[in-house]
Write an enzyme that holds these catalytic residues in place. Structure first.
Site, PDB file in Angstrom:
ATOM      1  N   THR A 151      31.795  46.103  41.360  1.00 51.88           N
ATOM      2  CA  THR A 151      31.114  47.341  41.767  1.00 51.88           C
ATOM      3  C   THR A 151      30.361  47.037  43.056  1.00 51.88           C
ATOM      4  O   THR A 151      30.947  47.093  44.126  1.00 51.88           O
ATOM      5  CB  THR A 151      30.174  47.865  40.659  1.00 51.88           C
ATOM      6  OG1 THR A 151      29.285  46.826  40.259  1.00 51.88           O
ATOM      7  CG2 THR A 151      30.968  48.351  39.467  1.00 51.88           C
TER       8      THR A 151
ATOM      9  N   LYS B 242      31.972  40.015  36.721  1.00 53.18           N
ATOM     10  CA  LYS B 242      31.329  40.899  37.696  1.00 53.18           C
ATOM     11  C   LYS B 242      29.851  40.975  37.357  1.00 53.18           C
ATOM     12  O   LYS B 242      29.453  40.897  36.193  1.00 53.18           O
ATOM     13  CB  LYS B 242      31.946  42.289  37.705  1.00 53.18           C
ATOM     14  CG  LYS B 242      31.567  43.137  36.526  1.00 53.18           C
ATOM     15  CD  LYS B 242      31.270  44.582  36.885  1.00 53.18           C
ATOM     16  CE  LYS B 242      30.304  44.735  38.001  1.00 53.18           C
ATOM     17  NZ  LYS B 242      29.088  45.479  37.620  1.00 53.18           N
TER      18      LYS B 242
ATOM     19  N   THR C 137      25.511  46.078  35.011  1.00 52.87           N
ATOM     20  CA  THR C 137      26.437  45.651  33.983  1.00 52.87           C
ATOM     21  C   THR C 137      26.980  44.294  34.354  1.00 52.87           C
ATOM     22  O   THR C 137      27.346  44.047  35.493  1.00 52.87           O
ATOM     23  CB  THR C 137      27.604  46.636  33.902  1.00 52.87           C
ATOM     24  OG1 THR C 137      27.104  47.839  33.377  1.00 52.87           O
ATOM     25  CG2 THR C 137      28.697  46.105  32.987  1.00 52.87           C
TER      26      THR C 137
ATOM     27  N   GLU D 114      22.154  41.834  44.139  1.00 50.25           N
ATOM     28  CA  GLU D 114      22.029  42.802  45.223  1.00 50.25           C
ATOM     29  C   GLU D 114      21.028  42.319  46.276  1.00 50.25           C
ATOM     30  O   GLU D 114      19.854  42.142  45.995  1.00 50.25           O
ATOM     31  CB  GLU D 114      21.594  44.166  44.664  1.00 50.25           C
ATOM     32  CG  GLU D 114      22.780  44.948  44.116  1.00 50.25           C
ATOM     33  CD  GLU D 114      22.381  46.110  43.231  1.00 50.25           C
ATOM     34  OE1 GLU D 114      21.191  46.406  43.136  1.00 50.25           O
ATOM     35  OE2 GLU D 114      23.291  46.716  42.631  1.00 50.25           O
TER      36      GLU D 114
ATOM     37  N   ASN E 180      18.678  50.113  46.410  1.00 49.93           N
ATOM     38  CA  ASN E 180      18.610  50.791  45.120  1.00 49.93           C
ATOM     39  C   ASN E 180      17.873  52.118  45.149  1.00 49.93           C
ATOM     40  O   ASN E 180      17.898  52.857  44.184  1.00 49.93           O
ATOM     41  CB  ASN E 180      17.973  49.876  44.074  1.00 49.93           C
ATOM     42  CG  ASN E 180      19.019  48.941  43.506  1.00 49.93           C
ATOM     43  OD1 ASN E 180      19.980  49.379  42.907  1.00 49.93           O
ATOM     44  ND2 ASN E 180      18.844  47.657  43.750  1.00 49.93           N
TER      45      ASN E 180
END
Lengths: 428, 428
Positions: free
Chosen positions: B166, B192, B203, B289, B411
């Protein structure tokens, strides 16, 4: 169409909001001086003194952090041993992780004040806020104590408040006059917060004075009630800083009847004390480091109070939820996700989530409420998120904020740079 | 001068790192296709299929979040009822908070795969990752299942891995060949992650295949051991997402002896499985991230393992600590502060803190180690923080990252904007 979430029942007392902070109540004086604690060349106020002109009944709540600052240890001992006449508080150095020397320094501060005031050392409480792990520049503090005592005056609250500010950008003061019997009593306070509202972020100090006539037990009961429903709603359990302290001093000089257990006056006092603390607590949230949103997270109909609290605190603490507040995104998916890992008993298929009065999620599923409508609510600087678990009857509310890029920047760059500069220059 | 913190004892097995991910082991094939789940016009792979050519022993660990995605519920039921032959996994939609329809959609995915492969529905597990609370565009998925089956091949791991990414920026794959008896077995996986390493962030999916001959009980034991010491060290207890899943499929096709309880082969398998999971877990942290730092938080000499874990996780989770890592600030004050509110038993005056091999704090007090020296360590992209509680003999290590302005920005702005765009366009 689901009913709008119900309003929180608020405790209403017929009080008048007044000026004066910790010197609003009769018989209290305050002052502040400049010691150059953080930097010998600085000119800002950094040492505050609050004194009652007569004996007091005093209660305090201290940090639950197991790493406790020296000042906290000394104040805890003093309040156990004696009544209280004065509070000395500094900014610029937390006197935490400072070992035996720190204890000596904290005691030295209380001794200096006691000598000047002609009271006992144990009648003086001491608070500090600022950098952790550096020795207190105690000579620079002690030498200014006579000045602070000389400056004590019944309008000194503002100065005292300014002296305890660190990264706070706005003053935090609130006071009320409460009609009682044929007279009235006053409760007023000052606070410092900043840092994130999220608890592990900054020292929170709050000093409250009142001239109400109240005994130790009743004061203690009121204090616990009010702290639980104010500062503890912005401070997640256990996550307090090394220095967090709330002190309430009561000198009984008001022109109002003595407050007895289970009396209407006791109810009045408790509500008024709660109001003062809640207002100060909300000011702390709104002035969190680089905060742009004030968000009330209301949890309703949990199985137990503990469950309601877990949900409210977990949602309020979630980085992703905070980021979505910052981005004005009514992202209920991130909220229900946090509800799920909160540890509270929940049933996904019963969960309703609202932004303001608009329902975003019903029974764990998206509603048809237009996103654009919900965005309007989340774009406001203040809004409410209601989470209805539909499992029981318990509720809990937490006040929180968004998380901004500026917060990270501030705490990784500016702040660190400032500390480094200090370290390099050998300031302590 | 205090001794340098000791190295973690690592489980060493004579394995060879190999290519091939989930198709490294004998008898496994994989593939991926484009369904346009997130956006019908998109061309990226978003549906992965992993199949064993023969029967398997399979074990899985699912999220502890009480809000569980539909795919998690279906997979939990399937693995309880049957052996497993295939995993179907999509990105772009988490199929979480999707109610009865979500369950039907997850089942429909397993049914489509089962029909094409000629196996039973309950022999197929299903995983999803992506946005929460939007219905799965199930027709777009089902129609592509025959394609996915047709494309199955023994070099399909790379495609499958790409299809489950993702916000991941880097591929996450690792495989080993482990000599055993006169032959060898292989273990390989893909994962992932992204989101913050901190748990509530994204996730985490991990699919591992092996051709080792291993029974259900021994596989289960190895799985629990390896997950505990890998993914659970980057995922704080209870804070898992709605969709987190780790699956290990073993088809016994290797040219190596059967792995029996308490045998040297069992030890070999457990260590190799741990190695594969730990490497994948570290890749997840490094690809968090907007992460710029990979930090190993080692807690030593706690009273109990639970205490060691509390301290490691609390420090790893602290916003202020993460910000100081980002700012290259060796700020042990923030670390000891987090230690204090972790809930673990500690004695402040016994705590030692190290950045790499340099001691910043000894017995709860600052050392004389030059800040500039410690800064050099914290400026590195990877470093270790060791917290020695000097109270007992238990240790725990957590892998974490910094918190960057870019994380918040990503985010609160980009990500939200993407979701809004989807919502407005009515993509689902």
């Amino acid at each position: 169409m689901a009913a709008k979430p119900t309003e929180e029942r608020e405790c209403r007392v017929p009080f008048k909001v007044i000026e004066g902070g910790v010197t609003a109540a009769k018989g209290f004086r305050a002052s502040a001086v400049t010691c150059g604690i953080k930097n010998p060349e600085a000119t800002r106020l950094d040492l505050a003194l609050i004194v009652s002109d007569g004996p007091t009944t005093t209660d305090a709540v201290f940090t639950t952090n197991k790493v406790r600052a020296a000042c906290v240890r000394v104040s805890q001992q003093h309040i156990k041993e004696s009544d209280t006449r004065a509070i000395i508080a500094n900014s610029g150095n937390a006197n935490a992780c400072t070992g035996v020397q720190g204890i000596q320094d904290a005691k030295a501060m209380t001794k200096a004040v006691a000598e000047e005031l002609g009271v006992k050392m144990r009648q003086v409480l001491v608070c500090s806020t600022g950098i952790i792990g550096m020795p207190m520049p105690i000579e620079r503090v002690i030498v200014k104590v006579p000045d602070a005592v000389a400056k004590l005056n019944p309008e000194g609250s503002e100065d005292a408040m300014r002296a305890i500010m660190t990264s706070d950008t706005r003053p935090k003061t609130f006071a009320v006059d409460v009609p009682c019997g044929k007279g009235s009593f006053r409760i007023g306070g000052i606070a410092k917060g900043a840092g994130m509202i999220c608890p592990n972020m900054a020292t929170m100090l709050c000093f409250i004075t009142t001239d109400a006539k109240i005994g130790k037990d009743e004061l203690h009961r009121s204090m616990r009630y009010a702290v639980e429903k104010s500062f503890n709603c912005i401070t997640i359990d256990g996550d307090t800083s090394t220095n967090d302290t709330v002190i309430v001093m009561s000198n009984g000089q008001a022109d109002a009847p003595t407050i007895k257990k289970n009396s209407p006056e006791a109810e009045l006092f408790r509500c008024a004390l709660h109001k003062v603390m809640l207002e100060l607590a909300k000011m702390i949230v709104c002035d969190g480091e680089r905060v742009t949103k004030f968000v009330e997270i209301r949890v309703r109909n949990a199985r137990t109070l503990a469950d309601a609290r877990k949900v409210a605190e977990t949602v309020a603490k979630s980085l992703l939820v905070k980021c979505s507040f910052h981005g004005c995104d009514p992202n209920w998916g991130r909220i229900i996700h946090a509800v799920g890992y909160s540890g509270a008993r929940i049933r996904e298929e019963l969960i309703d989530i609202y932004f303001g009065g608009l329902q975003a999620c019903k029974g764990g599923l998206a509603t048809k409420t237009p996103v654009a409508e919900m965005e309007k609510i989340v774009q406001e600087p203040k809004f409410t998120v209601t989470i209805d678990l539909n499992l029981g009857t318990s509720g809990y509310t937490v006040y929180t904020s968004d998380l901004s890029e500026e917060y990270v920047d501030f705490n990784s760059a500016e702040y660190s740079a400032a500390i480094h500069a200090k370290r390099q220059k050998g300031f302590a």
